[in-house]
Motif scaffolding. Structure first.
Motif, short mmCIF file in Angstrom:
data_model
loop_
_atom_site.label_atom_id
_atom_site.label_comp_id
_atom_site.label_asym_id
_atom_site.label_seq_id
_atom_site.Cartn_x
_atom_site.Cartn_y
_atom_site.Cartn_z
N UNK B 31 97.24 -43.93 104.78
CA UNK B 31 97.72 -42.60 104.40
C UNK B 31 99.23 -42.66 104.15
N UNK B 32 99.65 -42.08 103.05
CA UNK B 32 101.08 -41.96 102.78
C UNK B 32 101.39 -40.51 102.48
N UNK B 33 102.53 -40.03 102.99
CA UNK B 33 102.93 -38.65 102.72
C UNK B 33 104.36 -38.43 103.16
N UNK B 34 105.08 -37.68 102.36
CA UNK B 34 106.44 -37.30 102.78
C UNK B 34 106.42 -35.92 103.44
N UNK B 35 105.24 -35.30 103.54
CA UNK B 35 105.19 -33.92 104.00
C UNK B 35 105.15 -33.83 105.53
N UNK B 36 106.06 -33.07 106.12
CA UNK B 36 106.06 -32.92 107.58
C UNK B 36 104.74 -32.36 108.12
N UNK B 37 104.07 -31.50 107.33
CA UNK B 37 102.81 -30.90 107.80
C UNK B 37 101.72 -31.93 107.99
N UNK B 38 101.73 -32.95 107.15
CA UNK B 38 100.71 -33.98 107.27
C UNK B 38 100.98 -34.79 108.53
N UNK B 39 102.24 -35.15 108.75
CA UNK B 39 102.61 -35.89 109.96
C UNK B 39 102.25 -35.07 111.20
N UNK B 40 102.56 -33.78 111.14
CA UNK B 40 102.28 -32.89 112.27
C UNK B 40 100.77 -32.82 112.54
N UNK B 41 99.98 -32.65 111.49
CA UNK B 41 98.53 -32.57 111.64
C UNK B 41 97.97 -33.85 112.25
N UNK B 42 98.45 -34.99 111.79
CA UNK B 42 97.95 -36.27 112.31
C UNK B 42 98.34 -36.42 113.79
N UNK B 43 99.59 -36.07 114.13
CA UNK B 43 100.03 -36.17 115.53
C UNK B 43 99.15 -35.31 116.42
N UNK B 44 98.88 -34.10 115.95
CA UNK B 44 98.15 -33.15 116.80
C UNK B 44 96.67 -33.50 116.94
N UNK B 45 96.08 -34.05 115.86
CA UNK B 45 94.62 -34.17 115.83
C UNK B 45 94.10 -35.61 115.93
N UNK B 46 94.92 -36.58 115.56
CA UNK B 46 94.43 -37.96 115.49
C UNK B 46 95.04 -38.86 116.58
N UNK B 47 95.58 -38.24 117.65
CA UNK B 47 96.28 -39.01 118.69
C UNK B 47 95.48 -40.19 119.24
N UNK B 48 94.18 -40.03 119.41
CA UNK B 48 93.36 -41.06 120.05
C UNK B 48 92.90 -42.15 119.08
N UNK B 49 93.21 -42.01 117.81
CA UNK B 49 92.71 -42.98 116.83
C UNK B 49 93.63 -44.19 116.75
N UNK B 50 93.00 -45.33 116.38
CA UNK B 50 93.74 -46.58 116.30
C UNK B 50 94.59 -46.62 115.02
N UNK B 51 95.83 -47.01 115.16
CA UNK B 51 96.69 -47.19 113.99
C UNK B 51 97.25 -48.61 113.96
N UNK B 52 97.66 -49.04 112.77
CA UNK B 52 98.34 -50.33 112.61
C UNK B 52 99.41 -50.14 111.55
N UNK B 53 100.25 -51.12 111.44
CA UNK B 53 101.18 -51.07 110.33
C UNK B 53 100.37 -51.35 109.07
N UNK B 54 100.64 -50.61 108.00
CA UNK B 54 99.80 -50.70 106.80
C UNK B 54 100.00 -52.01 106.06
N UNK B 55 101.04 -52.73 106.41
CA UNK B 55 101.39 -53.93 105.67
C UNK B 55 100.30 -55.00 105.81
N UNK B 56 99.80 -55.50 104.70
CA UNK B 56 98.87 -56.64 104.68
C UNK B 56 97.50 -56.39 105.31
N UNK B 57 97.19 -55.13 105.64
CA UNK B 57 95.87 -54.87 106.22
C UNK B 57 94.93 -54.42 105.10
#
Lengths: 358, 306
Positions: B31-57
């Motif tokens: 996911x890419x976005x410059x919008x603060x609302x998208x970052x906010x939504x992900x922080x609030x709702x996707x906290x338990x999900x696994x993330x990685x750096x997007x590079x080379x994955x």
């Protein structure tokens, strides 16, 4: 990444995850996921696809298989609709590859079915298809007139229930185009489809020439690389016949399509390393454009035939796409028609959209 | 690493740059976005999900949410959803950026993941058995789903039933539950602990908000479930809670019509669908009180467990 895979499938054994990621994305945007899977399977490389990426190829293959089944079914429906007419119709492009069981059908996706009928019979064909449920798609009056007056096809017909689209052609290039391959000569050599009375496909050389013409006369090339891989498969299959190459170049001259074939062979070598004998290129010497024209064409086509994906674009790609668009229109119609047409498209059409029923 | 371990500024920075790689059920996203609302939504709702750096994955879906042009920045700002450079939808008002991400992700899955038979229905699970809840919009499907997962049922999905074509098992995609209009307040009252993000108004579906999926559902997202029931919920003001058996054949037809890709799968779609129906008990379900509805579902689960 994509043309490299198609050229030398073995290269995937050295792919990193990042490269697989890019391959899937480029192949998807070029409509070639299912075909890449096919190529990898043919080279016993299916096992090299990483587990996380595999479903993309399988899902595309599912879709392609279903579409081929649907094409067979639609062709039969068209045949039934046109049964009452006393002449056969000719399938063009993808549906022809499917019905003739050619390797070029492998993993191919479809947008519509193209058919070729005699010009004098257009009215009868359109009426018969409308009776069977296909109706003209919504187009402005201008577009309708444009198609019917100048183009080599009538406006696309869409089935009211199944939403399938048929393009009915009476020639393979517009009336207004620089070159006029004679449709009657094409029809005279058409081959019957087995077990489908009334359905024909173009003869091998004509089929290849049509495919080449299509790539180099179409202004928008979203499937440029897919069309090239079609050509690659058609040529490799046909080249099994030893007289094939001389026959192809002779037929190209006869139909005034030497220039299109010249370009097709040039970019097939460039993108896909298609085995093309030098003698075939030499036979087209007369159709070879001027050195400077060729240099310009190389700049344009090496860009526009690549997948329409950010990773394949450089800063000249947008200019190259525009140039290809202008060139295609230039070839399709003389200036006194082209200028009013482009002005209409630029300034009138965008403001007519709202009038269409939602 | 979990998304909640990323600091908000790191998350914003990565989203605006190379993107964030995120795993939801069987799919990975970038996911890419410059919008603060998208970052906010992900922080609030996707906290338990696994993330990685997007590079080379490797990522299944590369999506981007950004304003369509700089000109519209100040005048009626909008947001565009891009799927790897293509825009399948028209831009929406900026206020709908977060719901647009969720709708866009549903589109990504339903348009591409043909290794599943995908039905437009919610799925919840208890004791290893899943209840599939297909229903037209407005039938209270999402409200019931939210109520159930806040009461001990596991969330598999609130929109997309993924049926594995090889095993017939249901795979989980426990993304946030979408709540519309009155159901937002119904769920707030039903469970004060439920986290519901900011409401986007005037969307195509009315007012929309998303509820954070229960932690346990996310942690168990790789655990498939066996089909147990197909239940058609219908919320009706003042109705008694009532469960009525319905015919398997009719249920199958409804599922086939409400599948995103039934026709793409040909004969295999029929095989997968009928196998599922053979293992499921089919009901119509009418309710008005959410707590009674949950109790009725709990009784069903106990009966099958016994």
């Amino acid at each position: 990444m994509l043309s490299c895979t198609l050229r030398s499938p073995d290269s995937v054994t050295r792919f990193s995850m990042g490269e697989w990621d890019l391959l899937v994305r480029q192949a998807r945007s070029a409509g070639l996921l299912a075909r890449v899977r096919h190529v990898l399977a043919r080279h016993q490389l299916t096992e090299t696809i990483p587990a996380v990426a595999r479903w993309h190829f399988d899902a595309a293959a599912t879709l392609a298989a279903k579409q081929q089944l649907a094409v067979r079914w639609e062709v039969d429906k068209i045949r039934t609709a046109l049964k009452g007419l006393a002449f056969p119709f000719i399938l063009l492009k993808g549906s022809a590859y499917v019905m003739a069981n050619l390797p070029a059908a492998s993993g191919r996706l479809f947008n519509d079915i193209d058919i070729l009928v005699p010009r004098a019979q257009l009215g009868a064909v359109e009426a018969a298809l409308m009776l069977a449920g296909w109706h003209p798609t919504l187009l402005s009056d201008y577009d309708q007139r444009y198609y019917r007056r100048w183009m080599h096809e009538i406006p696309p017909l869409q089935h009211a229930i199944r939403a399938t689209v048929i393009d009915v052609h009476h020639a393979i290039l517009p009336d207004t185009a620089r070159y006029h391959p004679d449709s009657a000569t094409l029809r005279s050599r058409a081959i019957a489809v087995e077990d489908m009375p009334g359905v024909q496909v173009l003869a091998t050389e004509d089929r290849i020439l049509h495919s080449a013409t299509h790539v180099f006369h179409d202004g928008e090339l979203p499937h440029g690389l897919r069309d090239l891989t079609d050509l690659d498969l058609l040529l490799r299959d046909a080249a099994a016949n030893p007289d094939f190459w001389p026959r192809l170049t002779a037929r190209a001259n006869e139909l005034q399509l030497g220039r299109s074939l010249f370009y097709a062979l040039r970019y097939l070598r460039y993108f896909l390393d298609t085995p093309i004998p030098d003698s075939a290129i030499a036979a087209l010497e007369r159709d070879k454009p001027h050195r400077l024209t060729l240099a310009l064409m190389d700049c344009i086509f090496t860009r526009v035939l690549a997948p329409d994906h950010a990773s394949c674009a450089d800063r000249f790609t947008p200019a190259a796409r525009l140039a290809a668009f202008v060139r295609a229109h230039w070839l399709r119609m003389p200036v006194h028609l082209l200028i009013p047409h482009l002005l209409h498209k630029a300034f009138v059409s965008p403001y007519q959209r709202n009038e269409k029923p939602a | 690493m979990k998304l909640l371990q990323l600091s908000p500024s790191d998350l914003r920075h990565q989203l605006a740059g190379n993107g964030v790689w995120l795993r939801t059920g069987p799919f990975s996203l970038r996911i890419r976005s410059r919008l603060p609302r998208v970052a906010e939504g992900l922080t609030e709702l996707y906290g338990q999900f696994e993330v990685r750096s997007a590079h080379q994955a490797f990522a299944d879906f590369h999506v981007e949410l950004n304003p369509p042009s700089r000109l519209r920045r100040w005048f009626r700002p909008q947001v565009n959803f891009s799927f790897d450079g293509a825009q399948p939808f028209k831009p929406l008002p900026l206020d709908q950026a977060y719901p647009m991400l969720e709708w866009g992700l549903n589109w990504c899955v339903s348009m591409h993941a043909h290794h599943y038979l995908i039905i437009h229905a919610a799925v919840v699970e208890k004791n290893g058995l899943a209840a599939i809840l297909p229903a037209p919009p407005g039938s209270g499907k999402s409200t019931l789903t939210a109520g159930l997962v806040l009461s001990g049922w596991r969330l598999l999905s609130d929109e997309l039933t993924l049926i594995d074509r090889r095993t017939g098992l249901l795979h989980a995609l426990p993304r946030p539950v979408s709540l519309k209009n009155q159901s937002i307040d119904v769920i707030r009252q039903f469970s004060p602990e439920a986290f519901i993000n900011r409401v986007s108004h005037d969307t195509a579906k009315g007012s929309v908000a998303h509820m954070r999926p229960p932690r346990d559902s996310v942690l168990r997202q790789h655990e498939p479930a066996r089909p147990g029931w197909v239940i058609f919920p219908k919320w009706e003001a003042g109705a008694e809670t009532q469960l009525t058996p319905r015919s398997r054949a009719e249920t199958f037809m409804f599922l086939a019509e409400n599948a995103f890709n039934y026709s793409h799968l040909g004969a295999d779609g029929f095989r997968v669908g009928t196998t599922l129906i053979d293992h499921a008990h089919c009901y119509d379900f009418r309710y008005s009180a959410l707590s009674e509805a949950v109790a009725a579902f709990d009784r069903l689960a106990e009966r099958r467990a016994a």
